[in-house]
Design an enzyme around this catalytic site. Structure first.
Site, short mmCIF file in Angstrom:
data_model
loop_
_atom_site.label_atom_id
_atom_site.label_comp_id
_atom_site.label_asym_id
_atom_site.label_seq_id
_atom_site.Cartn_x
_atom_site.Cartn_y
_atom_site.Cartn_z
N ARG A 47 -8.55 -4.93 5.98
CA ARG A 47 -7.38 -5.79 6.07
C ARG A 47 -6.29 -5.02 6.81
O ARG A 47 -6.42 -3.82 7.05
CB ARG A 47 -6.89 -6.32 4.72
CG ARG A 47 -7.25 -5.54 3.48
CD ARG A 47 -6.58 -4.21 3.37
NE ARG A 47 -5.14 -4.30 3.61
CZ ARG A 47 -4.41 -3.32 4.09
NH1 ARG A 47 -4.97 -2.16 4.43
NH2 ARG A 47 -3.12 -3.44 4.28
N GLY A 48 -5.23 -5.73 7.16
CA GLY A 48 -4.22 -5.13 8.03
C GLY A 48 -4.47 -5.59 9.45
O GLY A 48 -5.58 -5.45 9.97
N ALA A 49 -3.43 -6.15 10.09
CA ALA A 49 -3.64 -6.83 11.37
C ALA A 49 -4.32 -5.96 12.44
O ALA A 49 -5.31 -6.38 13.04
CB ALA A 49 -2.30 -7.37 11.87
N ARG A 91 -9.68 -15.25 9.51
CA ARG A 91 -8.34 -15.13 8.93
C ARG A 91 -7.33 -15.63 9.96
O ARG A 91 -7.32 -15.15 11.09
CB ARG A 91 -8.02 -13.69 8.49
CG ARG A 91 -8.89 -13.20 7.32
CD ARG A 91 -8.28 -12.02 6.61
NE ARG A 91 -7.11 -12.41 5.82
CZ ARG A 91 -6.33 -11.52 5.19
NH1 ARG A 91 -6.60 -10.24 5.25
NH2 ARG A 91 -5.29 -11.94 4.50
N GLN A 200 -2.07 -3.91 -2.69
CA GLN A 200 -2.32 -3.00 -1.56
C GLN A 200 -1.40 -1.79 -1.61
O GLN A 200 -1.78 -0.69 -1.17
CB GLN A 200 -2.13 -3.74 -0.23
CG GLN A 200 -3.14 -4.84 0.03
CD GLN A 200 -2.57 -6.20 -0.31
OE1 GLN A 200 -1.86 -6.35 -1.30
NE2 GLN A 200 -2.89 -7.20 0.48
N ASP A 241 1.97 -8.80 10.57
CA ASP A 241 0.71 -9.41 10.99
C ASP A 241 0.89 -10.30 12.21
O ASP A 241 -0.07 -10.56 12.93
CB ASP A 241 0.11 -10.22 9.84
CG ASP A 241 -0.42 -9.33 8.75
OD1 ASP A 241 -1.63 -9.08 8.74
OD2 ASP A 241 0.37 -8.85 7.92
N ASN A 251 4.60 -11.23 7.53
CA ASN A 251 4.03 -10.04 6.90
C ASN A 251 3.64 -10.41 5.47
O ASN A 251 3.82 -11.55 5.02
CB ASN A 251 5.04 -8.88 6.93
CG ASN A 251 4.38 -7.55 6.57
OD1 ASN A 251 3.34 -7.20 7.12
ND2 ASN A 251 4.96 -6.82 5.63
N LYS A 252 3.10 -9.45 4.76
CA LYS A 252 2.60 -9.69 3.41
C LYS A 252 3.64 -10.39 2.55
O LYS A 252 4.82 -10.09 2.62
CB LYS A 252 2.18 -8.37 2.78
CG LYS A 252 1.50 -8.50 1.42
CD LYS A 252 0.29 -9.41 1.46
CE LYS A 252 -0.75 -8.98 2.48
NZ LYS A 252 -1.86 -9.96 2.62
#
Length: 350
Positions: A47-49, A91, A200, A241, A251-252
């Site tokens: 995960r993570g763009a 995603r 996370q 992201d 973002n998250k």
């Protein structure tokens, strides 16, 4: 400072560290098709763009390798499209996924008869990862120069989610800023928000920073405002992201809350992301698709239910922070203070 093999090529397969098991176990999984890599991305193995972009590039390459094993197709694009479509749709929010796939399609479209297309695609995937690491290091130095410094005490930086080596090809975006500051000799302390519901920050960011011997304190997300009100936070640094053309930032989930709190307490709010995360085709944050994930991520933790039975659940994985709340956007091409559409466009002129 650590660079983790988040998503790499290993013995003809895509190898990804299973981040669902961190920090308890370091386990690697291997994939042999685009559809399998898509499952890994969707299931949060990676995960993570930027890391998703790297994984997608390798997923594209391994799909070509798989097809070549059955005999080179007469029409590579037609053969690749079913698997790559699954990969592209796994995603929706992180634009690096689409950016990397589009770049890989460029290699397919430029191929000449007789080219070893799987080899060319693998070389491009390697280049995407190498460029990401280099851009993160440059971005880190750019961002470190923006952090306040004090002669008699550490600079306390709050971060949210994980935007480190685990979320990129290596080194990190937000954590790249922190790593670069530490490497430059700055006295840095980090407050890592746990980042509900997937933790996370607690599982990944705290683990990365402790591995690198960076002074780190873990807090729950709802403690941020309290600490800011007491003057215990000097800057907030997060990743992203997707950045819309006008500077709005996805973002998250929870990032928007932090930005509002930072504005209230006059704390600089920095967003670190490579140019590949800027979506110039997306006019503003209202046009960024927000992924809704499974309710069980909220009601359970590692298989154990923690919520009341039959309760309704919302689980948006991201939120949008308006550009007006962003002190500066940190990129590998420079720092854009008070980002606007015009300032962001200039990043792509050189």
């Amino acid at each position: 400072m650590s660079i983790f093999d988040t998503a790499v090529w290993h013995d003809g397969r895509v190898r990804m560290m299973d981040q669902r098991l961190l920090p308890d176990q370091e386990v690697y999984l291997e994939y042999e098709s685009a559809a399998a890599v898509a499952d890994g991305i969707r299931d949060m193995v990676v995960r993570g763009a930027p890391a998703i972009g790297c994984a997608a590039a390798y997923g594209f390459a391994v799909e070509a390798k798989r097809l070549a094993a059955d005999g080179n197709p007469s029409d590579w694009r037609a053969a690749l499209e079913p698997g790559i479509k699954i990969l592209r749709e796994c995603r929706p929010t992180a634009v690096n996924l689409m950016w990397a796939i589009d770049r890989m399609w460029g290699v397919v479209d430029a191929a000449q008869p007789g080219d070893d297309l799987p080899a060319k695609l693998l070389a491009e995937a390697h280049a995407i990862r190498d460029e990401d690491i280099d851009s993160c290091k440059t971005m880190g130095r750019n961002g470190a120069a923006q952090l306040p410094q004090f002669p008699d005490r550490p600079t306390v930086v709050m971060t949210h989610c994980n935007a480190g080596a685990l979320a990129t090809g290596g080194y990190g975006t937000a954590l790249g800023v922190i790593r670069a500051a530490v490497e430059a000799g700055q006295n840095i302390q980090v407050i890592a928000n746990e980042t509900r519901p997937y933790l996370q920050g607690a599982r990944l960011t705290a683990w990365e920073l402790i591995e690198d011997n960076v002074d780190t304190t873990l807090v729950t997300d709802n403690m941020a405002g309290h600490l800011m009100s007491r003057g215990e936070v000097d800057a907030v640094v997060v990743g992203t992201d997707r950045v819309a053309a006008n500077g709005d930032v996805a973002n998250k989930i929870g990032t928007y809350t932090l930005a509002v709190l930072a504005k209230r307490h006059n704390i600089p709010f920095f967003v670190a992301g490579p140019l590949s995360t800027i979506d110039r085709n997306c006019p503003d944050g209202a046009h960024i698709p927000i992924e809704e994930r499974d309710a069980e991520e909220v009601t359970h933790f590692r298989g154990q239910r923690t919520a009341a039975l039959k309760v309704k659940v919302r689980n948006p994985a991201f939120d949008v922070t308006p550009a007006e709340l962003v002190t500066a956007l940190v990129t590998e091409k420079g720092v854009v203070t008070a980002p606007t559409r015009e300032k962001i466009a200039k990043l792509f002129e050189s």
